[in-house]
Design an enzyme around this catalytic site. Sequence first.
Site, PDB file in Angstrom:
ATOM      1  N   SER A  51      17.339  -6.800  22.161  1.00  0.00           N
ATOM      2  CA  SER A  51      17.216  -5.510  22.849  1.00  0.00           C
ATOM      3  C   SER A  51      17.244  -4.352  21.866  1.00  0.00           C
ATOM      4  O   SER A  51      17.795  -4.453  20.767  1.00  0.00           O
ATOM      5  CB  SER A  51      18.310  -5.276  23.902  1.00  0.00           C
ATOM      6  OG  SER A  51      18.269  -6.259  24.902  1.00  0.00           O
ATOM      7  N   ASP A  71      32.143 -12.981  15.957  1.00  0.00           N
ATOM      8  CA  ASP A  71      32.711 -14.326  15.960  1.00  0.00           C
ATOM      9  C   ASP A  71      33.782 -14.387  17.040  1.00  0.00           C
ATOM     10  O   ASP A  71      34.925 -13.977  16.828  1.00  0.00           O
ATOM     11  CB  ASP A  71      33.303 -14.647  14.584  1.00  0.00           C
ATOM     12  CG  ASP A  71      33.930 -16.031  14.543  1.00  0.00           C
ATOM     13  OD1 ASP A  71      33.741 -16.799  15.503  1.00  0.00           O
ATOM     14  OD2 ASP A  71      34.630 -16.334  13.551  1.00  0.00           O
ATOM     15  N   ASP A 118      36.459 -20.047  18.351  1.00  0.00           N
ATOM     16  CA  ASP A 118      37.208 -20.811  17.356  1.00  0.00           C
ATOM     17  C   ASP A 118      37.193 -22.285  17.737  1.00  0.00           C
ATOM     18  O   ASP A 118      37.278 -22.637  18.927  1.00  0.00           O
ATOM     19  CB  ASP A 118      38.647 -20.310  17.245  1.00  0.00           C
ATOM     20  CG  ASP A 118      38.739 -18.956  16.566  1.00  0.00           C
ATOM     21  OD1 ASP A 118      37.835 -18.630  15.776  1.00  0.00           O
ATOM     22  OD2 ASP A 118      39.707 -18.220  16.826  1.00  0.00           O
TER      23      ASP A 118
END
Length: 703
Positions: A204, A277, A280
């Site tokens: 986008s 991030d 995990d």
Amino acid sequence: MRKFLWALLALVGVIAVAGLVWEPLVATEYTAPASRKYDVEIARDSFGVPHVNGKTDADAAYGLAYAHAEDDFATIEEVVAMTRGRYGAIAGSDGAKVDFVFHLLGARETADRRYLELSPQVRAVAEAYAAGLNHYADKHPQEVRLSKLFPVTGKDIVTGFVLRAPFFYGLDSTIGALAEGKPQPKESAARMTPIGRDPEMNGSNAFAIAPKRMADGKTWLISNSHQPYEGQVAWYEAVTHSGEGLDMAGALFPGSPFVLLGHNRNLGWTNTVNRPDLIDVYKLVLNEAGDKYRFDGKWLVLETKRVWLPVKFGPFTLPVPQTIYRSVHGPVIKNKRGAFAIRYAGIDNVKLVEQYYRNTKAKNWDEWAKSMAIGGIPATNFIYADKSGRVAYIYNALFPDRKPGFDYTRELPGDTSAALWNGPVGFDRYPKIVDPASGFVQNANNNPFLAAGPGSEMKPSDYSPYLGIELGMTNRGLRATELLAADSSITPEELLAIKMDKAYSKKSWVGAWMESFAALDVKDDPDLLEAQKLLATWDWTSDGNGAADALAERVIRLGARRNWRGETMPDPRKTLREAVDEFKDRYGRMDPPLAEVQRLRRGKVDMPMLGGTDTLRATTMWDAEQADKKMRVRHGDSFIMLIRWDKAGTVNSESIQPYGAATTRPESLHYTDQMKLFVAGKYKPVHFEWADAVKASKRRYRP
């Protein structure tokens, strides 16, 4: 022998009958939302866009569901099937992969457990939307493909949000890598996910420009999402109004009871994909039997659940068994390397439904920021503007509150709570820019520290490295900043030209990628030498005017996925060889016009589509399986909306879609009626106010 053959035939018959009837027999049928009468009217404009006006927010959601089902019931039914773990009964093995993820994440369990945490208003809206779908299904039983799928409930609607949200920031990559026994960094999953194929290519562009930067003195917001043109996350345009203030124009995905991006009278926002991030992975220590794992010195039972995935094979639907595992960390996948638990942003959370709803109801920045602080939407950039002239950029994510001492980019020890995070950080720690001195913010899936031009940027050192903020850069992000920063008084025409820019910056990743082809020694290969010389003439645009545009776009496309993932780029010589062989096979030449290669196609409409893989006028992905060997654009610029507030605070907007409002209705005029405008880079009016929608309506009715 004859008895054996008869017995065998009987057994085959039993299996065949079972394949036809077992799935609906074992499927759970849910109770419909409490019956009530909804007060709503729908007005369709000249492009078939529904304008929905309800007495209450719930009434508006009911009407929105019915209107959307009129245009795209097939896709909505698929989304509902996903929320029940029954998508494989419609889509076969691809659907079964989604059903596996549904069970793995415990999406339904989360919705069941957390549903009452949603406000009564949000639950009423979800249940009204479900009732609107049920009303449509009751009136059109011939369109229902799965028995016992209807009636739909409010919990189904919430489950859809829970299931799909994590895949916008890359959960598919982690699941795919672990399922295949591959270590991180991640490979892409097996293509099909709850948000369609190739979710990593969703992108986008977005721009918000303050009045001081605009020559017309207006506040501008441009929403330019890059999504698939068809499927479960293709945008659907609608306008809603209610006596309780659910006044919103914009776009939503199938299964959403309200608009997800766009504007109300006072403010607006749009989204671009970000990729912090937020996942995990923990390696568990199992006992010898594999049924327990060690955690803080104790052996805990590994939760185990047997599920049966329905998989459609021709006329039959057969059950395929899978085992689902879970630990205190989250879902667990076993592979040849061991057992790995996944913890991801938004786990066991339904607040995103509340947050989206509250965003639409906000009347000013303070109310909207309060909604953003709810902590529900797991990831996505927000670009904001309002009638006061304020513009803002929020790098939104439910950042894990990680503890120092571990490298969270690698596999973590699963036997200690020291590595386990227990919740997101607060909204006050999100990277954000509000009213920058530059007078603009932009994002095109790029490094958030390049969002407002020189002198107005955030400082990376102000944010914890444990937030996992991505630092990658797109050509689109570079071009947007270059073009916006270079003009101190931007006219509306100049702003729209920036949005439709088809050029590549030599400072972008494309610059280094193209240099790698120029540096090749290909004197031993006449075809590659010819291709190299052709690329040397390229004018760095995908506007269709140059002989090298198509070949340049092809090699860019062959490198784009690797660049987007942050992986090593492919071998330039092999890449050039692949492009040359493909073009010679498809077109018999290396220099076909880009307009002949890239096509926007639907039904009987076939038009040239210019733009590039990573240009602001985006044509991100192609379907190559075309009878004439040309390329059908299937992903890129999708819903585009131009929003502006004048000095008096009055809002006006225009929009465009690649195809039309009648998403899966080929017999409708509105199946393809926006294509000509879309290809030309033009727009249609939105008719935001209900009185204007009524004047422009071609049809008014009550469901």
